[in-house]
Design an enzyme around this catalytic site. Structure first.
Site, short mmCIF file in Angstrom:
data_model
loop_
_atom_site.label_atom_id
_atom_site.label_comp_id
_atom_site.label_asym_id
_atom_site.label_seq_id
_atom_site.Cartn_x
_atom_site.Cartn_y
_atom_site.Cartn_z
N SER A 23 20.69 61.40 -65.27
CA SER A 23 20.19 61.57 -66.72
C SER A 23 19.62 62.92 -67.45
O SER A 23 19.92 62.98 -68.36
CB SER A 23 18.82 60.80 -66.63
OG SER A 23 18.71 59.36 -66.37
N LYS A 72 10.31 50.76 -61.70
CA LYS A 72 10.66 49.99 -63.00
C LYS A 72 9.66 48.95 -63.01
O LYS A 72 9.40 48.40 -64.16
CB LYS A 72 11.85 49.46 -63.02
CG LYS A 72 13.04 50.45 -63.03
CD LYS A 72 14.45 49.75 -63.01
CE LYS A 72 15.60 50.33 -64.00
NZ LYS A 72 16.88 49.85 -63.84
N ASP A 108 18.71 48.12 -69.99
CA ASP A 108 19.83 47.93 -69.30
C ASP A 108 20.90 46.70 -69.87
O ASP A 108 22.03 46.82 -69.94
CB ASP A 108 19.47 47.56 -67.82
CG ASP A 108 18.94 48.71 -66.86
OD1 ASP A 108 19.28 49.91 -67.31
OD2 ASP A 108 18.05 48.20 -66.08
N GLY A 132 25.40 38.58 -58.90
CA GLY A 132 24.21 39.37 -58.59
C GLY A 132 23.04 38.64 -59.26
O GLY A 132 23.18 38.11 -60.64
N GLY A 135 17.84 43.27 -60.19
CA GLY A 135 17.17 43.91 -61.49
C GLY A 135 18.13 43.94 -62.81
O GLY A 135 17.97 43.66 -63.72
N GLY A 250 31.28 51.21 -64.58
CA GLY A 250 30.04 51.10 -64.72
C GLY A 250 29.33 52.27 -65.47
O GLY A 250 28.34 52.44 -65.92
P1 ATR Z 1 19.54 46.59 -58.81
O1 ATR Z 1 18.36 47.22 -59.46
O2 ATR Z 1 20.74 47.53 -58.77
O3 ATR Z 1 20.07 45.14 -59.41
P2 ATR Z 1 18.72 45.03 -56.66
O4 ATR Z 1 17.60 44.20 -57.51
O5 ATR Z 1 18.02 45.42 -55.40
O6 ATR Z 1 19.38 46.30 -57.16
O7 ATR Z 1 19.68 44.11 -56.55
C1 ATR Z 1 20.91 44.10 -55.75
C2 ATR Z 1 21.82 42.89 -55.95
O8 ATR Z 1 22.92 43.17 -55.12
C3 ATR Z 1 21.18 41.42 -55.50
O9 ATR Z 1 21.75 40.66 -56.39
C4 ATR Z 1 21.83 41.35 -53.97
O10 ATR Z 1 21.80 40.17 -53.59
P3 ATR Z 1 20.58 39.49 -52.77
O11 ATR Z 1 19.72 39.22 -53.76
O12 ATR Z 1 21.15 38.39 -51.92
O13 ATR Z 1 19.99 40.53 -51.98
C5 ATR Z 1 23.15 42.09 -54.27
N1 ATR Z 1 23.95 42.56 -53.01
C6 ATR Z 1 23.50 43.51 -52.46
N2 ATR Z 1 24.48 43.67 -51.22
C7 ATR Z 1 25.26 42.54 -51.34
C8 ATR Z 1 26.25 42.08 -50.15
N3 ATR Z 1 26.55 42.69 -49.37
N4 ATR Z 1 26.76 40.73 -50.76
C9 ATR Z 1 26.38 40.17 -51.89
N5 ATR Z 1 25.29 40.49 -52.76
C10 ATR Z 1 24.79 41.67 -52.60
#
Ligand code: ATR
Length: 290
Positions: A23, A72, A108, A132, A135, A250
């Protein structure tokens, strides 16, 4: 660097850890490009100090803050005014200080929407498959649900995708489907999808060799956006490119959510190209932290 004056407005980002944030690079490049008397700093704020940090923002008249992990959600309780996205998500990534009154925004979702739009992707009537329900995924779903014809959210922990879909359906009065992230669900939904967004952290360094989506499911008439920007080209993006799909990295979402914050703080239209170049430079100099 612009000279710091007695009138320089201070913006920054709070989080923990914070030393790898892009940032300051992105916003200072934009301030300098437009000759604005602003400076942007990174502040490492521990969870126990969050309330004090917000008092400091009021006391010192810090003009704007970005908020990142792990604050957040918690920061939202200390704000005076919330935008619609924050009200739905409970999570804030941007604060504006207007004479001591703190307004919270979440850019976002709008960042993802602009990343698609500004790269020429039409969303009306299209089917979006979102992977996903964390957040970032929630913010994207909130901003995109109304723009698309159909939205399906798949998440590993399926309670989260189902709950998100239900809340969106009620709040936005638009049917959203939530289900478990299984190989079958990906294959079934991807068949008739136009846009695929990976909003999970899968593929992020140091596990850059992973992708949730089997390459044989990717097609040339698909648009694929990944929210992972480190590496700039994820495994999913490489596979999508090889299949002839349109790929949006991204970095685009990162830049457009930053641009939205920039516009909230300065009232000036954000210099997107300058911000993108600064981010890409920094990512490549950091060797993308492989
Ligand atoms: P962010 O703020 O970047 O969205 P987060 O809230 O921790 O971070 O969310 C991470 C996302 O990645 C979630 O949807 C998580 O799935 P879960 O809710 O089931 O944990 C997903 N994620 C992380 N590792 C994963 C994996 N190996 N396979 C599938 N989904 C994954």
């Amino acid at each position: 660097m612009m000279a710091i004056s007695g009138k320089t407005r201070v913006c920054g980002v709070i989080g923990d850890p914070i030393e790898h944030t892009l940032s300051p690079t992105i916003h200072n490049a934009a301030f300098n490009h437009l000759g604005l008397d602003f400076v942007f700093l990174a502040f490492r704020v521990k969870t126990a100090d969050l309330e004090n940090a917000l008092r400091g923002m009021r006391g010192l008249g810090i003009h704007g803050l970005n908020v990142t992990m792990p604050h957040k959600n918690a920061v939202t309780a200390y704000l005076d005014e919330l935008d619609e996205a924050v009200k739905f998500l409970g999570s804030t990534n941007t604060i504006l200080n207007k004479d001591g009154k703190l307004s919270g925004f979440n850019t976002d979702g709008v960042g993802a929407l602009k990343a698609l739009r500004e790269n020429g992707i039409e969303l009306a009537e299209k089917k979006l498959l979102l992977l996903g329900a964390g957040g970032a995924a929630k913010a994207i779903a909130f901003s995109l649900a109304k723009e698309v014809g159909e939205l399906v959210v798949l998440n590993r922990a399926d309670g989260k995708s189902k709950e998100l879909a239900e809340r969106l359906t009620i709040t936005l009065d638009k049917k959203v489907v939530g289900d478990a992230l299984t190989p079958d669900a990906i294959a079934d939904n991807l068949q008739d999808s136009d846009v695929l967004i990976n909003a999970t952290s899968v593929g992020m360094n140091p596990a850059a060799n992973q992708s949730i989506v089997p390459p044989q499911l990717l097609r040339s008439d698909l648009t694929v956006m990944d929210i992972v920007y480190n590496p700039v080209e994820t495994k999913l993006a490489k596979n999508a490119k090889a299949a002839g799909a349109k790929v949006i990295s991204g970095v685009e979402m990162l830049i457009y959510q930053g641009a939205a914050s920039f516009e909230i703080w300065t009232g000036h239209s954000a210099p997107i190209k300058v911000m993108r170049k600064a981010a890409l430079n920094k990512l490549s100099n950091a060797g993308e932290r492989k």
